[in-house]
Design a protein around this motif. Structure first.
Motif, PDB file in Angstrom:
ATOM      1  N   ALA A  71       0.833  -1.206   0.000  1.00 47.63           N
ATOM      2  CA  ALA A  71       0.000   0.000   0.000  1.00 47.63           C
ATOM      3  C   ALA A  71       0.868   1.257   0.000  1.00 47.63           C
ATOM      4  CB  ALA A  71      -0.915  -0.011   1.223  1.00 47.63           C
ATOM      5  N   TRP A  72       1.936   1.231   0.773  1.00 44.95           N
ATOM      6  CA  TRP A  72       2.848   2.374   0.835  1.00 44.95           C
ATOM      7  C   TRP A  72       3.525   2.571  -0.528  1.00 44.95           C
ATOM      8  CZ3 TRP A  72       7.084   2.748   5.213  1.00 44.95           C
ATOM      9  CH2 TRP A  72       7.631   4.035   5.232  1.00 44.95           C
ATOM     10  N   GLY A  77       3.973   5.471  -5.703  1.00 47.58           N
ATOM     11  CA  GLY A  77       3.844   5.418  -7.156  1.00 47.58           C
ATOM     12  C   GLY A  77       2.768   6.359  -7.670  1.00 47.58           C
ATOM     13  N   ASN A  78       1.659   6.463  -6.932  1.00 51.40           N
ATOM     14  CA  ASN A  78       0.579   7.372  -7.332  1.00 51.40           C
ATOM     15  C   ASN A  78       1.046   8.823  -7.308  1.00 51.40           C
ATOM     16  OD1 ASN A  78      -1.254   5.311  -7.707  1.00 51.40           O
ATOM     17  ND2 ASN A  78      -2.161   5.509  -5.671  1.00 51.40           N
ATOM     18  N   ILE A  79       1.797   9.170  -6.313  1.00 54.85           N
ATOM     19  CA  ILE A  79       2.295  10.545  -6.216  1.00 54.85           C
ATOM     20  C   ILE A  79       3.194  10.852  -7.411  1.00 54.85           C
ATOM     21  CG2 ILE A  79       3.829  12.077  -4.901  1.00 54.85           C
ATOM     22  CD1 ILE A  79       2.711  10.729  -2.351  1.00 54.85           C
ATOM     23  N   ALA A  80       4.061   9.889  -7.749  1.00 54.33           N
ATOM     24  CA  ALA A  80       5.008  10.111  -8.857  1.00 54.33           C
ATOM     25  C   ALA A  80       4.300  10.079 -10.214  1.00 54.33           C
ATOM     26  CB  ALA A  80       6.103   9.055  -8.817  1.00 54.33           C
ATOM     27  N   SER A  81       3.413   9.112 -10.436  1.00 50.71           N
ATOM     28  CA  SER A  81       2.817   8.938 -11.769  1.00 50.71           C
ATOM     29  C   SER A  81       1.687   9.923 -12.054  1.00 50.71           C
ATOM     30  CB  SER A  81       2.320   7.513 -11.946  1.00 50.71           C
ATOM     31  OG  SER A  81       1.224   7.269 -11.092  1.00 50.71           O
ATOM     32  N   ASN A  82       0.965  10.334 -11.054  1.00 48.93           N
ATOM     33  CA  ASN A  82      -0.137  11.277 -11.283  1.00 48.93           C
ATOM     34  C   ASN A  82       0.345  12.707 -11.368  1.00 48.93           C
ATOM     35  OD1 ASN A  82      -2.000   9.232 -11.294  1.00 48.93           O
ATOM     36  ND2 ASN A  82      -2.535   9.473  -9.135  1.00 48.93           N
ATOM     37  N   VAL A  92       8.296  14.262   0.176  1.00 42.98           N
ATOM     38  CA  VAL A  92       8.103  13.086  -0.670  1.00 42.98           C
ATOM     39  C   VAL A  92       9.408  12.309  -0.772  1.00 42.98           C
ATOM     40  CG1 VAL A  92       7.571  12.292  -3.005  1.00 42.98           C
ATOM     41  CG2 VAL A  92       6.201  14.100  -1.963  1.00 42.98           C
ATOM     42  N   SER A  93      10.499  13.028  -0.961  1.00 37.23           N
ATOM     43  CA  SER A  93      11.815  12.389  -1.039  1.00 37.23           C
ATOM     44  C   SER A  93      12.157  11.692   0.276  1.00 37.23           C
ATOM     45  CB  SER A  93      12.875  13.430  -1.381  1.00 37.23           C
ATOM     46  OG  SER A  93      14.150  12.873  -1.322  1.00 37.23           O
TER      47      SER A  93
END
Length: 120
Positions: A71-72, A77-82, A92-93
């Protein structure tokens, strides 16, 4: 002269103890590194399921750990891809680094569970 010999003998014993603890620490570090490399996180469940009647504690812990890591990872991945613009890019880093550190530590736990012995 006898005191000097006793002192030298004591230093040799102390040195041997240090060497043996270093090698023990090195063995533990190598084992942790090996454990990290053998866990395949790609099959993380996307749903947290209730334990079955025949599930042991180790199986339950493994399921929860794999679900949480998955889930993490999906959230990162959602933060990066969206391309959502995070309010705090540094956060985020830091979250990604914390994720990697946690994943490595949890890989060690899962390996220990599979061997039936968890180190303290």
């Amino acid at each position: 002269e006898q005191n000097e010999e006793k002192s030298a003998a004591s230093q040799r014993k102390s040195s041997r103890r240090d060497d043996s603890s270093d090698s023990a620490e090195n063995r533990r570090a190598r084992a942790r590194e090996r454990d990290k490399q053998t866990i395949d996180w790609s099959g993380a469940p996307s749903e947290l399921l209730p334990p079955g009647d025949d599930a042991g504690a180790a199986a339950l812990i493994e399921h929860v750990v794999r679900y949480t890591v998955g889930a993490w990872q999906r959230e990162l991945g959602n933060i990066a891809s969206n391309a959502r613009a995070p309010q705090n890019p540094q956060g985020v880093s830091q979250n990604a680094e914390l994720f990697k550190q946690s994943q490595d530590a949890l890989a060690t736990l899962l390996q220990q569970l599979s061997r039936g012995k968890v180190d303290s």
